[in-house]
Design a protein around this motif. Structure first.
Motif, mmCIF file in Angstrom:
data_model
loop_
_atom_site.group_PDB
_atom_site.id
_atom_site.type_symbol
_atom_site.label_atom_id
_atom_site.label_comp_id
_atom_site.label_asym_id
_atom_site.label_seq_id
_atom_site.Cartn_x
_atom_site.Cartn_y
_atom_site.Cartn_z
ATOM 1 N N LEU A 191 -3.760 -1.125 -17.344
ATOM 2 C CA LEU A 191 -3.161 -1.355 -18.653
ATOM 3 C C LEU A 191 -3.540 -2.764 -19.100
ATOM 4 N N ALA A 192 -4.133 -2.860 -20.282
ATOM 5 C CA ALA A 192 -4.522 -4.168 -20.813
ATOM 6 C C ALA A 192 -3.285 -4.934 -21.267
ATOM 7 N N TYR A 193 -3.390 -6.269 -21.292
ATOM 8 C CA TYR A 193 -2.295 -7.081 -21.815
ATOM 9 C C TYR A 193 -1.972 -6.646 -23.245
ATOM 10 N N GLY A 194 -0.680 -6.423 -23.507
ATOM 11 C CA GLY A 194 -0.229 -6.075 -24.845
ATOM 12 C C GLY A 194 -0.311 -4.601 -25.189
ATOM 13 N N LEU A 244 2.447 -5.092 -20.556
ATOM 14 C CA LEU A 244 2.168 -6.167 -19.618
ATOM 15 C C LEU A 244 1.718 -7.406 -20.393
ATOM 16 N N HIS A 245 2.214 -8.564 -19.986
ATOM 17 C CA HIS A 245 1.898 -9.820 -20.653
ATOM 18 C C HIS A 245 1.488 -10.863 -19.607
ATOM 19 N N PRO A 246 0.530 -11.744 -19.934
ATOM 20 C CA PRO A 246 0.044 -12.702 -18.943
ATOM 21 C C PRO A 246 1.168 -13.542 -18.331
ATOM 22 N N ALA A 247 1.067 -13.741 -16.995
ATOM 23 C CA ALA A 247 2.053 -14.535 -16.270
ATOM 24 C C ALA A 247 1.487 -15.880 -15.808
ATOM 25 N N GLY A 248 0.163 -16.048 -15.889
ATOM 26 C CA GLY A 248 -0.434 -17.333 -15.530
ATOM 27 C C GLY A 248 -0.389 -17.671 -14.056
ATOM 28 N N HIS A 249 -0.119 -16.679 -13.214
ATOM 29 C CA HIS A 249 0.051 -16.925 -11.774
ATOM 30 C C HIS A 249 -1.288 -16.863 -11.052
ATOM 31 N N LEU A 262 -5.280 -14.305 -11.240
ATOM 32 C CA LEU A 262 -6.039 -13.380 -12.075
ATOM 33 C C LEU A 262 -5.365 -12.006 -12.089
ATOM 34 N N GLY A 263 -5.131 -11.485 -13.288
ATOM 35 C CA GLY A 263 -4.511 -10.169 -13.426
ATOM 36 C C GLY A 263 -2.995 -10.161 -13.415
ATOM 37 N N SER A 264 -2.372 -11.282 -13.096
ATOM 38 C CA SER A 264 -0.902 -11.299 -12.975
ATOM 39 C C SER A 264 -0.249 -11.022 -14.323
ATOM 40 N N ALA A 265 0.880 -10.303 -14.277
ATOM 41 C CA ALA A 265 1.523 -9.865 -15.510
ATOM 42 C C ALA A 265 3.042 -9.917 -15.404
ATOM 43 N N GLN A 266 3.643 -10.284 -16.537
ATOM 44 C CA GLN A 266 5.071 -10.023 -16.712
ATOM 45 C C GLN A 266 5.198 -8.567 -17.161
ATOM 46 N N ILE A 267 6.227 -7.908 -16.679
ATOM 47 C CA ILE A 267 6.422 -6.500 -17.011
ATOM 48 C C ILE A 267 7.569 -6.389 -18.014
ATOM 49 N N ALA A 268 7.221 -6.016 -19.256
ATOM 50 C CA ALA A 268 8.220 -5.863 -20.314
ATOM 51 C C ALA A 268 8.573 -4.396 -20.464
ATOM 52 N N PRO A 312 0.808 -1.226 0.000
ATOM 53 C CA PRO A 312 0.000 0.000 0.000
ATOM 54 C C PRO A 312 0.839 1.273 0.000
ATOM 55 N N GLY A 313 0.173 2.362 -0.420
ATOM 56 C CA GLY A 313 0.743 3.686 -0.200
ATOM 57 C C GLY A 313 1.462 4.335 -1.354
ATOM 58 N N HIS A 314 1.485 3.729 -2.555
ATOM 59 C CA HIS A 314 2.169 4.356 -3.692
ATOM 60 C C HIS A 314 1.334 5.523 -4.236
ATOM 61 N N LYS A 315 2.008 6.515 -4.792
ATOM 62 C CA LYS A 315 1.284 7.668 -5.340
ATOM 63 C C LYS A 315 0.632 7.333 -6.671
ATOM 64 N N ALA A 316 1.353 6.648 -7.558
ATOM 65 C CA ALA A 316 0.800 6.258 -8.857
ATOM 66 C C ALA A 316 1.087 4.778 -9.078
ATOM 67 N N VAL A 317 0.067 4.032 -9.487
ATOM 68 C CA VAL A 317 0.198 2.587 -9.696
ATOM 69 C C VAL A 317 -0.280 2.231 -11.096
ATOM 70 N N LEU A 318 0.548 1.478 -11.806
ATOM 71 C CA LEU A 318 0.190 0.934 -13.110
ATOM 72 C C LEU A 318 0.138 -0.584 -12.981
ATOM 73 N N ALA A 319 -0.977 -1.194 -13.402
ATOM 74 C CA ALA A 319 -1.145 -2.644 -13.321
ATOM 75 C C ALA A 319 -2.326 -3.026 -14.207
ATOM 76 N N THR A 320 -2.604 -4.319 -14.307
ATOM 77 C CA THR A 320 -3.789 -4.744 -15.051
ATOM 78 C C THR A 320 -5.051 -4.381 -14.275
#
Length: 337
Positions: A77-80, A92-97, A99-105, A46-54
């Protein structure tokens, strides 16, 4: 010449920092800008000012920690989909971990690095499958980075659970599993195996299940275990946090068969020490073969290895003529084994 990622990705006390993009990946403490791989508590703090994720990760973060704590400014951000942060293009690309998990490219001046976050290669009906993306440096987890960890198919372990339920119809099967990812995967796998009866949940598991449903994952008939009559739980399956299966909460159940769903159940001593009668080897992380297959498939000439069996995986990579080194990041645990 494209700059090597080691010149622009730095380890800091707050976590992995991308200098030309001015953002942190899964930071360990509040920062100005964070890119989050998934919503487990050791990666999403918690506590970040700006967050980017799926969208999925942000929704689960809001459920688990509250909308305000999940980030003062939140961007899905949508996958791809590409997003420019400073001089870096992030996808962001699916990580399969989970729901919503992503590899960060991250691409910077012709160089691409990918931070896998946590990932698995087995199929999971509740989340998008891992996507192989070629890169110059691949940052891989190694939670189960030892050859002893060979995970069977989840369907096989679910079959063992249902066979035990049939064998002991008077007993309640209580399964220890983490609230995010493992719980919902177990439910979906049970439904896929034809189990249509109500599944009872510890109160800690209900909110994330509701979020999964809101995001389109169907889980069937779920009921709170805490208010159910003891007689209703006879012969039923109850899912609860690992910490609850051995305490007073579980003792209120009808002669419980204590089960635990985790990759760590491959280690018999661990199951025995936890009083687990039916260990189920179901993991949301890649096993040894999955790690090796991923390293081969992404085709990166260099990998960085973090949280887990670094030494064994580094040795295996070197035998594959891949440069490898440990990335010493402190603070990531095994919440989601």
């Amino acid at each position: 010449m494209a700059p090597h990622p080691q010149t622009w990705l730095k380890t800091t006390p707050s976590g992995l920092y991308c200098e030309p993009g001015d953002f942190y990946i899964d930071p360990l403490r509040p920062v100005e800008r964070a890119v989050i791989s998934h919503a487990h508590a050791d990666h999403a703090r918690p506590g970040h000012k700006a967050v980017l994720a799926t969208q999925g990760t942000l929704a689960i973060m809001r459920t688990r920690m509250g909308a305000e704590a999940a980030g003062a400014a939140q961007q899905a951000l949508a996958y791809g989909e590409e997003q420019k942060l400073g001089d870096v293009t992030v996808t962001l690309h699916p990580a399969g971990h989970v729901l919503g998990s992503a590899q960060i490219a991250m691409e910077y001046r012709g160089s691409r690095a990918i931070v896998s976050g946590d990932y698995k290669r087995q199929a999971d009906p509740t989340c998008a499958a891992f996507e192989v993306v070629p890169c110059d440096v691949f940052v891989t987890e190694a939670t189960f980075g030892l050859p002893v960890f060979q995970h069977p198919e989840a369907a096989q372990e679910i079959g063992r659970l249902l066979a035990s339920v049939a064998l002991f119809p008077e007993r309640t099967h209580v399964v220890g599993c983490y609230a995010l990812g493992k719980c919902q995967r177990l439910i979906a796998e049970l439904r896929h195996a034809g189990y249509e009866k109500p599944i009872y949940l510890h109160g800690a598991h209900l909110p994330v299940c509701e979020t999964y449903r809101a995001l389109g994952v169907e889980l069937g008939d779920l009921r709170p275990a805490t208010v159910a009559e003891k007689s209703a739980l006879k012969g039923a399956i109850v899912l609860a946090p690992p910490s609850a299966i051995a305490d007073r909460w579980a003792r209120r159940l009808e002669d419980p068969v204590v089960c635990m769903a985790s990759g760590w159940m491959r280690v018999r001593q661990r199951a025995k020490a936890g009083g687990v009668e039916l260990p189920l080897v179901i993991s949301d992380h890649a096993d040894w073969n999955g790690l090796l297959a991923t390293i081969r498939e992404v085709g990166a000439p260099e990998i960085w290895v973090t949280h887990g069996g670094e030494e064994a995986l580094i040795h295996a990579a070197s035998r594959m003529q891949i440069r490898a080194r440990a990335l010493r990041l402190i603070g990531y645990g095994e919440e989601d084994g």
